[in-house]
Enzyme design. Structure first.
Site, mmCIF file in Angstrom:
data_model
loop_
_atom_site.group_PDB
_atom_site.id
_atom_site.type_symbol
_atom_site.label_atom_id
_atom_site.label_comp_id
_atom_site.label_asym_id
_atom_site.label_seq_id
_atom_site.Cartn_x
_atom_site.Cartn_y
_atom_site.Cartn_z
ATOM 1 N N TYR A 144 -5.151 11.602 -80.234
ATOM 2 C CA TYR A 144 -5.891 12.341 -79.200
ATOM 3 C C TYR A 144 -7.240 12.743 -79.769
ATOM 4 O O TYR A 144 -7.317 13.371 -80.818
ATOM 5 C CB TYR A 144 -5.095 13.576 -78.785
ATOM 6 C CG TYR A 144 -5.779 14.419 -77.738
ATOM 7 C CD1 TYR A 144 -5.853 14.002 -76.412
ATOM 8 C CD2 TYR A 144 -6.337 15.654 -78.074
ATOM 9 C CE1 TYR A 144 -6.475 14.783 -75.448
ATOM 10 C CE2 TYR A 144 -6.952 16.442 -77.111
ATOM 11 C CZ TYR A 144 -7.018 15.996 -75.809
ATOM 12 O OH TYR A 144 -7.636 16.782 -74.856
ATOM 13 N N ASP A 239 -11.699 11.267 -87.031
ATOM 14 C CA ASP A 239 -11.550 12.496 -86.257
ATOM 15 C C ASP A 239 -10.801 13.498 -87.130
ATOM 16 O O ASP A 239 -9.586 13.448 -87.259
ATOM 17 C CB ASP A 239 -10.779 12.212 -84.963
ATOM 18 C CG ASP A 239 -10.604 13.449 -84.105
ATOM 19 O OD1 ASP A 239 -10.807 14.573 -84.609
ATOM 20 O OD2 ASP A 239 -10.242 13.303 -82.919
ATOM 21 N N LYS A 267 -12.170 23.259 -84.730
ATOM 22 C CA LYS A 267 -11.120 24.204 -85.095
ATOM 23 C C LYS A 267 -11.532 25.140 -86.225
ATOM 24 O O LYS A 267 -12.176 26.153 -85.988
ATOM 25 C CB LYS A 267 -9.818 23.462 -85.394
ATOM 26 C CG LYS A 267 -9.274 22.702 -84.167
ATOM 27 C CD LYS A 267 -7.902 22.161 -84.392
ATOM 28 C CE LYS A 267 -7.387 21.333 -83.212
ATOM 29 N NZ LYS A 267 -7.106 22.120 -82.004
#
Length: 427
Positions: A144, A239, A267
């Protein structure tokens, strides 16, 4: 467990927010619950609207590596807020944060700050296309990379949790520019490059998959992707929105010794506030406006509050004993869970990297999305409900990671393992 106040909020939320939540997995549909509404958090604990306290292993889905309301981070946010919450103009703090990111992450020479991990990956792909003059993107099933149109092809995270094979609203022409392969299948990538290598702008991959559960790269997979991209003139994008500063100070690229052309972050670098970044080689980043022709902009990019929180977090992580302590805490929880599941005779396959981990409710091994999907999600749901009732807050999905923070200690982990042992008696 959600009771009167949370239930009332849930009913109100559903009248004004689609599905009652602002991000799908929070609805807890896959585990058969209505969600508790969180009122506050401190250290490794969260407390809901009814006063129930939980030991938290979600950590806002990864950012809270220091724990909730960490004093240094809170003070940095307060100090920044007193000077103003947004300027829409350059600041010294964002320069310092960019310098720190380039110092910590091996492949970064230049970096652009944005406001989310999704924005970072969307921007990195546009840059890759602009730099190479090609259109095709290669990703991997179950990975994702945010909710950008071209990235919802065979995606993990919420789509995996909710069992959604695809997303309406994504034009077929856009989806057709993304080619998805099985994770860890280097032979499939080699075959695709042999057939269409001259059309491929970039390969984007989670170096440690964290959105189909935690899945580790097999030996040679990441290095093989590096060789393929080099041979065919494509860019390799890691990623590291989850793994950046989580699996080690330099992320997964430092851990595995494979350097991408571009890296996306999020994050942890915002210290719990909205923040993302993408960066890489200076010659590639020079194609971004205003220096180059590839346009990307953001009103709140480099926001002073998020920048302050991120800098305070990185400063704390620079402590010499931080990552060994995270490894120690991660191993303590993982080994304890593994032993309890084995003693119960449950078919569970676990994987861990530092302070992130996952147990699949199946015998394993799990090296790709198809294997991850063989997990017993009904058994996981029963387990989840038993744990929440005992004050342990795991991610409400078989396909998400468990995160340990520096705020967890032996007492909290022992309490967790005791609750698991008790829950397994009913499972």
């Amino acid at each position: 467990m959600p009771t009167n106040r949370s239930q009332a909020l849930w009913e109100r939320a559903q009248r004004v927010i689609p599905g009652g939540v602002n991000s799908p997995v929070r609805a807890m549909k896959s585990v058969g619950l209505n969600p508790p509404f969180i009122r506050r958090a401190q250290g490794c604990y969260i407390k809901d609207a009814d006063g129930n306290r939980y030991i938290d292993y979600v950590g806002s889905w990864g950012p809270m590596i220091l724990g909730h309301a960490q004093p240094d981070v809170i003070e940095a946010i307060k100090a920044a807020a007193e000077k103003g919450t947004s300027y829409g103009a350059p600041t010294e703090a964002e320069v310092i944060l960019a310098e720190e990111l380039c110092r910590w992450v091996p492949s970064l020479e230049m970096v652009r700050l944005v406001s989310s991990g999704t924005e970072a990956t969307m921007s990195a792909l546009r840059l890759a296309r602009g730099f190479t003059g090609r259109e095709l993107i290669v990703k991997f099933d179950g990975c994702y990379h945010g909710h950008g149109d071209g990235l919802l092809v065979s995606a993990g995270s919420g789509l995996a949790t909710l069992g959604l094979p695809a997303c309406p609203g994504v034009p077929a022409a856009v989806a057709g520019l993304t080619l998805s392969l099985p994770y860890n299948d280097l032979a499939a990538a080699e075959a695709l490059f042999a057939a269409r290598g001259a059309e491929i702008a970039a390969v984007i991959v989670e170096p440690v998959a964290g959105n189909m559960g935690v899945v580790l790269p097999v030996e040679g997979f990441l290095a093989g992707l590096r060789r393929l991209c080099d041979a065919h003139g494509a860019l390799l994008i890691f990623d590291e929105v989850i793994t950046g500063f989580r699996v080690g100070p330099g992320g997964a690229q430092e851990l595995f010794g494979v350097m991408p052309d571009l890296t996306t972050l999020g994050k942890i670098i915002g210290g719990g506030l909205p923040m993302g970044a993408y960066g890489g080689k200076a010659q590639i980043m020079a194609h971004i406006a205003p220096e180059g022709p590839v346009y990307q902009a953001g009103t709140l990019s480099g926001n002073p509050l998020a920048t302050a929180a991120g800098l305070a977090t990185l400063e704390f992580l620079a402590g010499k004993a931080v990552y060994p302590r995270l490894e120690e805490l991660g191993a303590m929880l993982y080994n304890g869970l593994e032993g309890l599941f084995a003693a119960k005779g449950l078919a569970c396959f676990g994987q861990r990297v530092g302070s992130m981990m996952c147990f699949f409710f199946q015998p394993g091994p799990v090296t790709n999305y198809e294997q991850a999907k063989q997990s017993d999600t009904e058994l996981f749901s029963r387990y989840y409900r038993l744990m929440l009732a005992r004050g342990i807050y795991f991610a409400p999905s078989q396909f998400e990671a468990t995160f340990v923070s520096l705020a967890h200690d032996a007492a909290a982990i022992d309490q967790t393992l005791s609750a698991v042992a008790d829950a397994l008696k009913e499972l």
